[in-house]
Write an enzyme that holds these catalytic residues in place. Structure first.
Site, short mmCIF file in Angstrom:
data_model
loop_
_atom_site.label_atom_id
_atom_site.label_comp_id
_atom_site.label_asym_id
_atom_site.label_seq_id
_atom_site.Cartn_x
_atom_site.Cartn_y
_atom_site.Cartn_z
N ASP A 1 16.73 -7.07 54.31
CA ASP A 1 17.93 -7.55 54.99
C ASP A 1 18.54 -6.48 55.90
O ASP A 1 18.17 -5.31 55.85
CB ASP A 1 18.96 -8.06 53.97
CG ASP A 1 19.20 -7.10 52.81
OD1 ASP A 1 18.73 -5.95 52.87
OD2 ASP A 1 19.88 -7.50 51.85
N ASN B 1 27.36 -10.83 42.21
CA ASN B 1 27.51 -12.28 42.14
C ASN B 1 26.14 -12.97 42.00
O ASN B 1 26.03 -14.18 42.20
CB ASN B 1 28.25 -12.82 43.37
CG ASN B 1 27.51 -12.53 44.67
OD1 ASN B 1 26.41 -11.98 44.66
ND2 ASN B 1 28.10 -12.91 45.79
N HIS C 1 23.42 -12.29 43.86
CA HIS C 1 22.64 -12.43 45.10
C HIS C 1 21.39 -11.54 45.09
O HIS C 1 21.32 -10.54 44.38
CB HIS C 1 23.50 -12.22 46.35
CG HIS C 1 23.86 -10.83 46.70
ND1 HIS C 1 25.12 -10.48 47.14
CD2 HIS C 1 23.15 -9.67 46.73
CE1 HIS C 1 25.15 -9.19 47.41
NE2 HIS C 1 23.97 -8.68 47.16
N GLU D 1 23.34 -15.37 49.29
CA GLU D 1 24.58 -15.51 48.54
C GLU D 1 24.61 -16.84 47.77
O GLU D 1 23.85 -17.75 48.09
CB GLU D 1 25.76 -15.46 49.52
CG GLU D 1 25.92 -14.14 50.27
CD GLU D 1 26.63 -13.07 49.44
OE1 GLU D 1 26.38 -12.98 48.23
OE2 GLU D 1 27.44 -12.33 50.03
C1 GLP Z 1 23.55 -5.30 48.88
C2 GLP Z 1 22.11 -5.56 49.29
C3 GLP Z 1 21.28 -6.05 48.13
C4 GLP Z 1 21.52 -5.16 46.92
C5 GLP Z 1 22.95 -5.25 46.51
C6 GLP Z 1 23.28 -4.45 45.27
O1 GLP Z 1 24.36 -6.41 48.97
N1 GLP Z 1 22.00 -6.51 50.35
O2 GLP Z 1 19.92 -6.07 48.50
O3 GLP Z 1 20.69 -5.57 45.86
O4 GLP Z 1 23.73 -4.74 47.58
O5 GLP Z 1 23.55 -3.13 45.60
P1 GLP Z 1 23.66 -1.96 44.57
O6 GLP Z 1 22.27 -1.67 44.15
O7 GLP Z 1 24.27 -0.83 45.35
O8 GLP Z 1 24.51 -2.42 43.46
#
Ligand code: GLP
Length: 239
Positions: free
Chosen positions: A67, A134, A136, A141
């Site tokens: 992404d 959440n 995702h 989402e």
């Molecule tokens: C972002 C990314 C996700 C990732 C998520 C969790 O929203 N788009 O791919 O998994 O954050 O991030 P973290 O690993 O910092 O908790």
């Protein structure tokens, strides 16, 4: 689905890195689906160390990232393209021309181009994922349906709040992003998710110990035939 339970973040990172290294060793020109966020950083550090020690060769590896924020160009220090260079690509012998992150500034045609790219690669061998608080995955989402291919999303307030720690203020967190779809992720031959800490515990419970629903996008991974959740004790504390 299989769960690898680890003591803490470092053990989770080492276990996930071993799975990725095994993939590269078995198929040196494999296609890795890569993720951003704080969860995979430790795994990337292990991979960098093994590459520097001459034990792991990235020269033929190809990669596709999940992404990118809409509106951020690859040189913006909060873009995911920048994150990948900073946290992995600049430190291993991967050919930058073999790395791919969706463009956040090319408009909606990027979605079709990105799906075609994944298809031309013959699909993803191993997809690494983090987990949003959440539920995702990538930037898929909670919604009333599962997405298919790469698409533009409106980020939820909870995701923007969770990610604001990387920006000067909430106002600077982009409101939209481009993300691979759930179909792209599910078609990967192996999926490895890393999750650490108590702030992921509820999402883990909802995603993997509850019904499969687009309101918890990660729950669809219950149907994947080779899905490995690598999570530490805190992330698994509610299950
Ligand atoms: C972002 C990314 C996700 C990732 C998520 C969790 O929203 N788009 O791919 O998994 O954050 O991030 P973290 O690993 O910092 O908790």
């Amino acid at each position: 689905m299989r769960i690898l339970r680890t003591k803490d973040y470092d053990a989770m990172s080492a276990a996930a890195a071993r799975l990725i290294a095994a993939q590269i060793t078995l198929k040196p020109n494999c296609v890795l689906g890569l993720a951003t966020g704080s969860s995979p950083v430790g795994a990337y550090q292990n991979l960098i160390a093994w590459n520097k020690a001459g034990e792991l060769d990235f020269s033929a590896v190809r990669s596709v990232n999940l992404d990118e924020y809409a509106g951020l160009n690859p040189d913006h220090d909060q873009s995911y393209a920048y994150f990948m260079r900073h946290n992995l690509f600049d430190h291993v012998n991967i050919d930058l021309a073999n790395t791919n992150v969706p463009s956040g500034v090319s408009g909606d045609e990027e979605c079709q181009r990105y799906d075609q790219l994944i298809q031309d690669f013959g699909g993803i061998d191993l997809q690494l994922l983090g987990l949003g608080v959440n539920g995702h995955i990538g930037f898929n989402e909670p919604d009333d349906h599962f997405s298919l291919g790469t698409h533009k999303v409106t980020l939820t307030e909870s995701t923007r709040q969770a990610n604001k720690r990387f920006f000067a203020s909430l106002d600077e967190v982009p409101t939209h992003a481009y993300t691979m779809g759930v179909r792209d992720i599910l078609q990967a031959r192996r999926v490895v998710m890393v999750a650490s800490g108590t702030n992921k515990a509820q999402a883990i419970k909802d995603a993997f110990f509850g019904p499969v629903t687009p309101q918890v996008p990660a729950s669809i991974l219950q149907y994947h035939k080779d899905f490995i959740l690598v999570a530490d004790e805190e992330a698994l504390s509610l299950v």
